[in-house]
Design an enzyme around this catalytic site. Structure first.
Site, PDB file in Angstrom:
ATOM      1  N   CYS A 121      21.090  -5.340  -7.141  1.00  0.00           N
ATOM      2  CA  CYS A 121      21.231  -6.778  -6.883  1.00  0.00           C
ATOM      3  C   CYS A 121      21.325  -7.602  -8.155  1.00  0.00           C
ATOM      4  O   CYS A 121      21.842  -8.719  -8.129  1.00  0.00           O
ATOM      5  CB  CYS A 121      20.144  -7.281  -5.937  1.00  0.00           C
ATOM      6  SG  CYS A 121      18.463  -6.814  -6.305  1.00  0.00           S
ATOM      7  N   ASP A 154      25.848 -19.403  -9.747  1.00  0.00           N
ATOM      8  CA  ASP A 154      24.697 -19.059 -10.563  1.00  0.00           C
ATOM      9  C   ASP A 154      23.776 -20.283 -10.568  1.00  0.00           C
ATOM     10  O   ASP A 154      24.234 -21.400 -10.361  1.00  0.00           O
ATOM     11  CB  ASP A 154      25.171 -18.731 -11.988  1.00  0.00           C
ATOM     12  CG  ASP A 154      24.013 -18.665 -12.945  1.00  0.00           C
ATOM     13  OD1 ASP A 154      23.061 -17.923 -12.652  1.00  0.00           O
ATOM     14  OD2 ASP A 154      24.050 -19.367 -13.984  1.00  0.00           O
ATOM     15  N   ASP A 199      20.555 -21.092 -12.960  1.00  0.00           N
ATOM     16  CA  ASP A 199      20.115 -21.644 -14.246  1.00  0.00           C
ATOM     17  C   ASP A 199      21.277 -21.801 -15.225  1.00  0.00           C
ATOM     18  O   ASP A 199      21.996 -20.847 -15.514  1.00  0.00           O
ATOM     19  CB  ASP A 199      19.028 -20.751 -14.849  1.00  0.00           C
ATOM     20  CG  ASP A 199      17.830 -20.617 -13.913  1.00  0.00           C
ATOM     21  OD1 ASP A 199      17.473 -21.613 -13.253  1.00  0.00           O
ATOM     22  OD2 ASP A 199      17.258 -19.516 -13.833  1.00  0.00           O
ATOM     23  N   CYS A 207      17.618 -11.848  -7.392  1.00  0.00           N
ATOM     24  CA  CYS A 207      17.159 -10.512  -7.780  1.00  0.00           C
ATOM     25  C   CYS A 207      15.881 -10.695  -8.587  1.00  0.00           C
ATOM     26  O   CYS A 207      15.906 -11.328  -9.635  1.00  0.00           O
ATOM     27  CB  CYS A 207      18.219  -9.809  -8.633  1.00  0.00           C
ATOM     28  SG  CYS A 207      17.525  -8.394  -9.539  1.00  0.00           S
ATOM     29  N   TYR A 233      13.006 -19.159 -18.172  1.00  0.00           N
ATOM     30  CA  TYR A 233      12.146 -18.711 -17.065  1.00  0.00           C
ATOM     31  C   TYR A 233      11.604 -19.857 -16.224  1.00  0.00           C
ATOM     32  O   TYR A 233      10.412 -19.947 -15.949  1.00  0.00           O
ATOM     33  CB  TYR A 233      11.012 -17.803 -17.582  1.00  0.00           C
ATOM     34  CG  TYR A 233      11.548 -16.519 -18.157  1.00  0.00           C
ATOM     35  CD1 TYR A 233      12.018 -15.536 -17.301  1.00  0.00           C
ATOM     36  CD2 TYR A 233      11.628 -16.321 -19.518  1.00  0.00           C
ATOM     37  CE1 TYR A 233      12.560 -14.356 -17.807  1.00  0.00           C
ATOM     38  CE2 TYR A 233      12.170 -15.150 -20.037  1.00  0.00           C
ATOM     39  CZ  TYR A 233      12.628 -14.177 -19.174  1.00  0.00           C
ATOM     40  OH  TYR A 233      13.160 -13.019 -19.672  1.00  0.00           O
TER      41      TYR A 233
HETATM   42 MG   LIG Z   1      22.835 -18.919 -15.742  1.00  0.00          MG
HETATM   43 ZN   LIG Z   2      17.606  -6.543  -8.265  1.00  0.00          ZN
END
Ligand SMILES: [Mg+2]
Ligand SMILES: [Zn+2]
Length: 183
Positions: free
Chosen positions: A102, A9, A11, A90, A20
């Site tokens: 996704c 992953d 973030d 995604c 964001y």
């Molecule tokens: Mg994360």
């Molecule tokens: Zn997606």
């Protein structure tokens, strides 16, 4: 022989969580991430980032901004002699762009990467800070998934107290566990 991979992953796992995140200048790696990735890469793991970037569907930033953030990340890692093999994201969100396969915990991105890099999912691992990361790893039949305490990790563990997470302090501890798991 097929490759093995660590699906990462982004973030809160690789970089310090910023809501964001889309400005490269705000990118800051979590502690020991470079060392962790180096350890994994040196042990033969492909390094594949799998990230939900719903900010695109929400109109907060564009796909080209994601590419710039990923370029910056590669730059940071290059100093340590490490590089991410693939970035998969995604850009959707069910409320804005409809359902997709996704978005984690969906497995389309992991399956695409597995195809692109000839990866054996059953010898691969997923690492993240949210339940959706862990479930994506499980849904894709990875060998194990690890929840890091960075990012939303502590919150995730607390709000799903009954879930049988493999909890680690950070990516480096996950890397150590993965190496000893494969020996
Ligand atoms: Mg994360
Ligand atoms: Zn997606």
């Amino acid at each position: 022989m097929k490759e093995k991979a660590c699906f990462l992953d982004r973030d809160g796992t690789l970089n310090v969580e910023v809501s964001y995140l889309h400005e490269p200048e705000k990118l800051k790696l979590e502690k020991y991430v470079s060392e962790a990735l180096k350890l994994l890469q040196d042990n033969g793991f492909k390094l594949i980032v799998i990230t939900n970037q719903a900010g695109v569907a929400r109109g907060m930033y564009e796909e080209k901004d994601i590419a710039l953030v990923h370029e910056k990340m590669q730059e940071f890692l290059k100093e340590y002699g490490v590089q991410i093999d693939g970035f998969y994201y995604c850009p959707h969100h069910p409320d804005f762009s409809g359902k997709c396969e996704c978005r984690k915990p969906g497995t389309a991105l992991l399956r695409q990467a597995a195809e692109d890099f000839n990866i054996d999912l059953s010898r691969s691992y997923m690492i993240g800070d949210r339940l959706s990361d862990i479930q994506a790893g499980e849904n894709a039949c990875c060998k194990k998934s690890f929840l890091v305490k960075t990012g939303y990790g502590i919150e995730t563990a607390a709000s799903h107290a009954d879930y049988p997470f493999n909890i680690v302090e950070n990516l480096f501890e996950a890397a150590e566990k993965i190496i000893s798991d494969t020996e």
